[in-house]
Design a protein around this motif. Structure first.
Motif, PDB file in Angstrom:
ATOM      1  N   ILE A  38      26.287  35.688  36.061  1.00 10.12           N
ATOM      2  CA  ILE A  38      27.751  35.784  36.050  1.00 10.12           C
ATOM      3  C   ILE A  38      28.214  37.016  36.820  1.00 10.12           C
ATOM      4  N   PHE A  39      27.541  38.130  36.596  1.00  8.95           N
ATOM      5  CA  PHE A  39      27.904  39.376  37.275  1.00  8.95           C
ATOM      6  C   PHE A  39      27.711  39.252  38.783  1.00  8.95           C
ATOM      7  N   SER A  40      26.631  38.615  39.211  1.00 10.04           N
ATOM      8  CA  SER A  40      26.380  38.410  40.649  1.00 10.04           C
ATOM      9  C   SER A  40      27.496  37.586  41.272  1.00 10.04           C
ATOM     10  N   TYR A  41      27.930  36.552  40.543  1.00  9.08           N
ATOM     11  CA  TYR A  41      29.043  35.723  41.032  1.00  9.08           C
ATOM     12  C   TYR A  41      30.318  36.564  41.195  1.00  9.08           C
ATOM     13  N   LEU A  42      30.604  37.401  40.186  1.00 12.37           N
ATOM     14  CA  LEU A  42      31.814  38.236  40.240  1.00 12.37           C
ATOM     15  C   LEU A  42      31.753  39.235  41.391  1.00 12.37           C
ATOM     16  N   VAL A  43      30.570  39.775  41.664  1.00 13.78           N
ATOM     17  CA  VAL A  43      30.421  40.741  42.752  1.00 13.78           C
ATOM     18  C   VAL A  43      30.543  40.042  44.104  1.00 13.78           C
ATOM     19  N   ILE A  44      29.895  38.890  44.253  1.00 15.61           N
ATOM     20  CA  ILE A  44      29.929  38.147  45.526  1.00 15.61           C
ATOM     21  C   ILE A  44      31.353  37.755  45.887  1.00 15.61           C
ATOM     22  N   TYR A  45      32.116  37.308  44.897  1.00 14.14           N
ATOM     23  CA  TYR A  45      33.490  36.866  45.158  1.00 14.14           C
ATOM     24  C   TYR A  45      34.506  37.988  44.903  1.00 14.14           C
ATOM     25  N   ARG A  46      34.004  39.237  44.866  1.00 14.14           N
ATOM     26  CA  ARG A  46      34.832  40.431  44.802  1.00 14.14           C
ATOM     27  C   ARG A  46      35.766  40.474  43.590  1.00 14.14           C
ATOM     28  N   ARG A  47      35.334  39.850  42.511  1.00 12.79           N
ATOM     29  CA  ARG A  47      36.083  39.991  41.265  1.00 12.79           C
ATOM     30  C   ARG A  47      35.783  41.344  40.614  1.00 12.79           C
ATOM     31  N   VAL A  48      34.588  41.864  40.929  1.00 13.05           N
ATOM     32  CA  VAL A  48      34.182  43.184  40.453  1.00 13.05           C
ATOM     33  C   VAL A  48      33.781  44.019  41.656  1.00 13.05           C
ATOM     34  N   LYS A  49      34.381  45.202  41.783  1.00 16.90           N
ATOM     35  CA  LYS A  49      34.067  46.081  42.903  1.00 16.90           C
ATOM     36  C   LYS A  49      33.128  47.191  42.434  1.00 16.90           C
TER      37      LYS A  49
END
Length: 217
Positions: A38-49
């Protein structure tokens, strides 16, 4: 995360060697794997910087962890250093996974989210403490609850008193932090006082029989 925290103390399997520990180890690894995806997805799609600048505490911890790995590789028994043994299921691999989980949660959870996490710890720990009061070290009830919580075992789903007692101490710490951050006069704060008392009087932390004898003699 809250579901994981509530469930973790009660995870137990009779089909594994040292099921009280091994089951929690596997459960934790599975949770870390899901959070990582889940975290990888958020980082890839820039939901988490991500920002690694001026994160001296983080870099210091990484350096310490790398030092431990180098020490393990050059030590006498690297496999034991990495994987510990079946009675503990820890070692550097587990420490690295827990560290990764801590970092991912710190990067993605907000202040309100951490409050929910603390409340999950409070509720789960209070329930566990209540069961220890009912069990063999408390009122002496015996048998199994839900088929896997054995009240005849002092440490219940942790397998022994030491691990269960250490967990309750951690729960009291989280409960105290949540109490300090709760709103004065709120219903939740009043409930927290009662829950902390419930946690403290667990027979794993206080021998109620000996304590009563002190005050009655």
């Amino acid at each position: 995360t809250s579901v994981f925290i509530v469930a973790l103390p009660f995870v137990f399997s009779r089909h594994l060697f040292f099921g009280a520990i091994s089951s929690k180890y596997l459960f934790t690894i599975g949770f870390v794997s899901i959070v990582s995806l889940i975290f990888s997805y958020l980082v890839i799609y820039r939901r988490v910087k991500l920002n690694f600048k001026h994160r001296w505490l983080l870099w210091t911890f990484i350096l310490v962890l790398v030092t431990h790995y180098i020490s393990a590789l050059t030590g006498v028994f690297p496999l034991r250093s990495f994987w510990s043994d079946i009675t503990r299921s820890s070692g550097l691999v587990f420490i690295a996974l827990i560290s990764l989980l801590s970092w991912m949660l710190s990067e993605s959870l907000m202040a309100r989210d951490w409050s929910i996490v603390r409340r999950a710890v409070v509720i789960s720990g209070s329930l566990f403490s209540f069961l220890t009061i009912l069990g063999t070290e408390g009122f002496g009830l015996s048998g199994r609850l839900l088929g896997f919580i054995n009240l005849d075992i002092a440490g219940l789903t942790f397998g022994n008193i030491t691990f269960a007692g250490a967990y309750l101490v951690l729960v009291i710490l989280f409960s105290t932090v949540e109490l300090a951050k709760s709103q004065p006069g709120s219903s939740w704060r009043k409930a927290l006082f009662a829950l902390i008392i419930l946690q403290i009087i667990s027979p794993l932390l206080i021998n109620l029989t000996s304590t009563l004898k002190i005050f009655t003699h």
